[in-house]
Design an enzyme around this catalytic site. Structure first.
Site, PDB file in Angstrom:
ATOM      1  N   ASP A  36       0.756  -1.541   0.261  1.00 17.12           N
ATOM      2  CA  ASP A  36       0.136   0.153  -0.155  1.00 17.12           C
ATOM      3  C   ASP A  36       0.810   1.545  -0.039  1.00 17.12           C
ATOM      4  O   ASP A  36       1.402   1.718   0.989  1.00 17.12           O
ATOM      5  CB  ASP A  36      -1.287  -0.528   1.637  1.00 17.12           C
ATOM      6  N   ASP A  72      -1.654   5.060  -5.745  1.00 21.16           N
ATOM      7  CA  ASP A  72      -1.969   4.906  -5.056  1.00 21.16           C
ATOM      8  C   ASP A  72      -2.096   3.123  -5.001  1.00 21.16           C
ATOM      9  O   ASP A  72      -3.682   2.908  -5.338  1.00 21.16           O
ATOM     10  CB  ASP A  72      -3.537   4.846  -3.892  1.00 21.16           C
TER      11      ASP A  72
END
Length: 417
Positions: A87, A296
């Site tokens: 992440d 992201d």
């Protein structure tokens, strides 16, 4: 993905947010143990702190898992494998730990701190405890943490330090000692049983990237994400430090934009072309605000401000010679098409500042269920958007935090093993 934000009011959303049309609502959801994705490599210990010359590049296997990407790290002594969501939109590294008072179901064994000789709790008096805003002192003088995500997922536990072991390009073990992570004893939310936690790769002080610093020969890393629905037995690698640079023919680069929030990797989007039709970010030729998007890997769809999203959707409809499906409640209001063949949609080009990134249908038209393809974009009321992992797939993407650039190279990531 970041903490304490609402998807519909701001652009930062949780790693566990997958729109219903991308969730495993059809077919067999038993994708097997992630541990089976990883090839075992014999290795010898090779500490890197203080190393003057880095001739090897530390790497980590990354496999696709229901819209997320699971990254293998080994923590502890002896090394214990964890499989966390990779992440770039958050910082905290955490995994479920024994004893687990309130944990979601996990297929792989859970980390037991008692069995690791290198484990140590972070004292609440330590500066490390205050690097995380939610760090609080327990009666035992340990640093307790709470870390929440936009989807209402949450992890609570104890901040600790451990040795992290990666494997280099030559097969040797590369050790990084004293890495701060969350030993989660109370975790809940939209996690599935293949995910043991999250590996925060953002730019904030608690992330894995910030903690590795220059230990691997430079503060940089690269990733190559396989497309959605790739066979789970196919995986790629994430590389760290010297040797992870993205270079060669076909590489384009865009500047990173520094903001007060150090976690997201902000870049500037000028516009998007659907086929040969250029759509300016603001709908006109006026200048755009710097840092209006961030990358992201923990968010599947690309999220655009509504005014741009609506124009992209309208142009895709204009260029696809089919009528969108409107009779499936599972698909909501998303732009979807029902066809038994692969949908032949238009090419999209994302125009970042200094870098035109071309996206093929496999990166933009996602199949959430049999015979259905949906545009892998959604919208937000914010002026800032998110470049999600569907669009990042099949690109070798390098984050160079020293040169402050992000580089893109078209790559078949299924062959980047």
């Amino acid at each position: 993905m970041a903490s304490f934000h609402s998807f519909f009011t701001v652009i930062i959303i949780s790693h566990v947010f997958i729109p219903s049309y991308f969730s495993p609502i059809h077919g067999n959801t038993d994708v097997g143990f992630m541990i089976n994705l990883i090839r075992k490599t014999s290795a010898q210990a090779f500490p890197v702190r203080g190393l003057s010359a880095m001739s090897e590049t530390p790497q980590s296997p990354v496999g696709a898992n229901l819209g997320h990407y699971l990254m293998e790290l080994s923590i502890g002594t002896p090394p214990f494998k964890i499989y966390g969501i990779a992440d770039t939109g958050s910082d905290l590294i955490w995994t479920q730990c024994l004893p687990c008072n309130n944990c979601y179901n996990q297929l792989n064994p859970m980390f037991d701190p008692i069995k690791s000789s290198s484990y140590s709790n972070v004292s609440c008096d330590s500066n490390l405890c205050h690097q995380l805003d939610t760090g609080v002192c327990s009666p035992q003088k340990q640093c307790n943490y709470t870390y929440a995500y936009a989807s209402a997922s949450i992890t609570q536990g104890v901040l600790a330090q451990e040795t992290v072991t990666l494997t280099s390009t030559t097969g040797t073990s590369v050790l990084l000692k004293g890495v701060v992570f969350g030993c989660g004893h109370d975790n809940k939310g939209g996690f599935n049983d293949h995910e043991t936690g999250i590996i925060g790769l953002g730019g904030g002080p608690m992330s894995f990237i910030s903690q590795m610093g220059a230990s691997f020969g430079g503060k940089r890393f690269s990733q190559c994400l396989v497309p959605f629905h790739t066979d789970v037995n196919v995986y790629s690698r994430m590389s760290f430090g010297k040797g992870s640079e993205v270079s060669g023919e076909g590489v384009v680069s865009t500047p990173l934009v520094i903001k007060d929030d150090k976690t997201p990797y902000f870049v500037t989007l000028l516009g998007i072309s659907v086929g040969n039709t250029y759509l300016h970010y603001n709908g006109s030729s006026e200048n755009v605000e710097k840092g209006n998007m961030f990358l992201d890997s923990g968010t599947p769809p690309t999220i655009l401000p509504t005014q741009l999203y609506d124009r992209v959707v309208a142009e895709v409809k204009n260029q696809v010679a089919m009528e969108p499906t409107v009779d499936d409640p599972d698909l909501g209001s998303q732009l979807c098409y029902r066809t038994k063949n692969n949908l032949r949609g238009p090419m999209l080009t994302v125009h970042f500042e200094g870098a035109n990134v071309t996206l093929e249908p496999i990166q933009t038209l996602i199949s959430p269920k049999d015979d259905v393809f949906c545009l892998g974009f959604t919208n937000t009321s914010s002026d800032v958007g998110i470049y999600g992992n569907f669009a990042q797939s099949n690109y070798l993407i390098g984050f160079d935090l020293e040169a402050q650039v992000v580089s893109f190279k078209p790559t078949d990531c299924t062959k980047n093993t």
